[in-house]
Design an enzyme around this catalytic site. Structure first.
Site, PDB file in Angstrom:
ATOM      1  N   GLU A 124      14.217   6.762  -4.979  1.00  0.00           N
ATOM      2  CA  GLU A 124      13.358   6.641  -6.150  1.00  0.00           C
ATOM      3  C   GLU A 124      14.097   6.073  -7.362  1.00  0.00           C
ATOM      4  O   GLU A 124      13.481   5.439  -8.218  1.00  0.00           O
ATOM      5  CB  GLU A 124      12.717   7.989  -6.493  1.00  0.00           C
ATOM      6  CG  GLU A 124      11.502   8.286  -5.662  1.00  0.00           C
ATOM      7  CD  GLU A 124      10.494   7.139  -5.643  1.00  0.00           C
ATOM      8  OE1 GLU A 124       9.986   6.738  -6.713  1.00  0.00           O
ATOM      9  OE2 GLU A 124      10.227   6.615  -4.558  1.00  0.00           O
ATOM     10  N   GLU A 142       8.531  11.642 -13.028  1.00  0.00           N
ATOM     11  CA  GLU A 142       7.155  11.261 -12.681  1.00  0.00           C
ATOM     12  C   GLU A 142       7.115  10.700 -11.257  1.00  0.00           C
ATOM     13  O   GLU A 142       6.239  11.050 -10.460  1.00  0.00           O
ATOM     14  CB  GLU A 142       6.651  10.225 -13.684  1.00  0.00           C
ATOM     15  CG  GLU A 142       5.312   9.601 -13.324  1.00  0.00           C
ATOM     16  CD  GLU A 142       5.244   8.129 -13.659  1.00  0.00           C
ATOM     17  OE1 GLU A 142       4.917   7.332 -12.751  1.00  0.00           O
ATOM     18  OE2 GLU A 142       5.525   7.768 -14.821  1.00  0.00           O
TER      19      GLU A 142
END
Length: 311
Positions: free
Chosen positions: A136, A67
């Protein structure tokens, strides 16, 4: 023309001047179109029937990590983070969340910027660069560190920890540096390779549902959606079906006393119910919630409050 156009349904409620249409694109992506000529903001929401329950063993948090990575860039818009930047610069906001069985991406934006914003949605040929991967993972870890200071998140994870180990509900769905970096590395796995593999295996158009809310008429919205989303791959992936129960009778008899981060006292009672989706029109949980949450004389709240005052 979209597949399933013969099923088009336009609804105009007595108090609702908006128009609605459901279409199914040729790649099996289901879309709900909403036309509102009076709106000053447009919006879209894409739900994918894949969540943390689908995380591979030993890669807890991979769905949530994906995501995050999908926000970065695509082949058409290769500049990192340009999607979020474009939305913000044109009066909008964007976010996403990963749940147990689905992931949702959504945004709103000024009317005159909507078509380009919709074009920037990142489901066609996303770029998941090696440079962004480590950053991330650290961002996911930072999010988890923040959650560690939240009593709600801590209690939720504790409840999952005390469930049946063989059921996916038991999984740690958020992910952190350990589950996405350290442990995979120790097993000789490349997290980015696993991420791309997960995306190709699970992100299929037939598992996606899109809602588009625009000022344009329904025909214009349908044409725009068909042009921008018909190329999403459809691999006819089956939706994940979970069998068994996350809590046996043994798990349901557990009493836990915890020390909260924030000062205070709270009683939390949890029990499983039949999935309400089968009775969504009737909404039985709302009735039960109203009865349990009622605060009038004779209610559970009233009795507990009275006992508290008399002690």
């Amino acid at each position: 023309m979209a597949v399933g156009e013969e099923e088009v349904e336009i609804v105009t409620a007595r108090t609702d001047k908006r128009q609605y249409r459901r279409v199914v694109l040729k790649n099996s992506l289901e879309v709900l179109l909403i036309s509102d000529p009076d709106t000053d903001k447009c919006a879209a929401s894409m739900a994918v029937s894949v969540g943390s329950f689908s995380d591979p063993e030993g890669l807890e948090g991979l769905a949530h990590f994906l995501e995050h990575m999908l926000f970065y860039a695509s082949e058409k818009y290769p500049l990192e983070d340009s999607y979020s930047k474009f939305i913000t610069e044109h009066g909008g906001s964007t976010n996403a969340f990963t749940a147990s069985e689905h992931t949702n991406y959504y945004f709103d934006v000024n009317v005159d910027s909507f078509e380009e914003a919709l074009d920037r949605l990142f489901f066609i040929k996303p770029l998941m660069s090696a440079d962004a991967t480590m950053r991330e993972i650290k961002a996911v870890d930072s999010e988890n560190q923040k959650n560690l200071l939240s009593d709600a998140w801590r209690m939720n994870q504790l409840q999952k920890h005390l469930s049946e180990k063989s059921h996916p509900y038991h999984k740690f769905g958020t992910g952190n540096w350990d589950t996405l970096g350290v442990r995979p590395g120790a097993r000789g796995l490349d997290t980015r390779d696993e991420l791309i593999k997960f995306y190709k295996e699970h992100y299929s158009a037939n598992l996606m549902h899109l809602v588009v809310y625009s000022k344009e008429n329904l025909d214009k919205i349908e044409s725009m959606v068909e042009e921008k989303f018909c190329d999403i791959r459809n691999t006819d992936k089956d939706c994940l079906h979970i069998t068994g129960q996350p809590c046996t009778s043994e798990h349901l008899q557990i009493l836990v006393k915890t020390v909260p981060i924030k000062q205070g006292h709270k009683l939390r009672v949890t029990w499983p119910i039949t999935p309400e989706i089968r009775h969504y029109k009737e909404g039985p949980s709302r009735y039960l919630g109203h009865l349990i949450g009622h605060e009038g004389e004779g209610s559970l709240f009233y009795v507990l409050k009275t006992l508290g005052r008399s002690s």
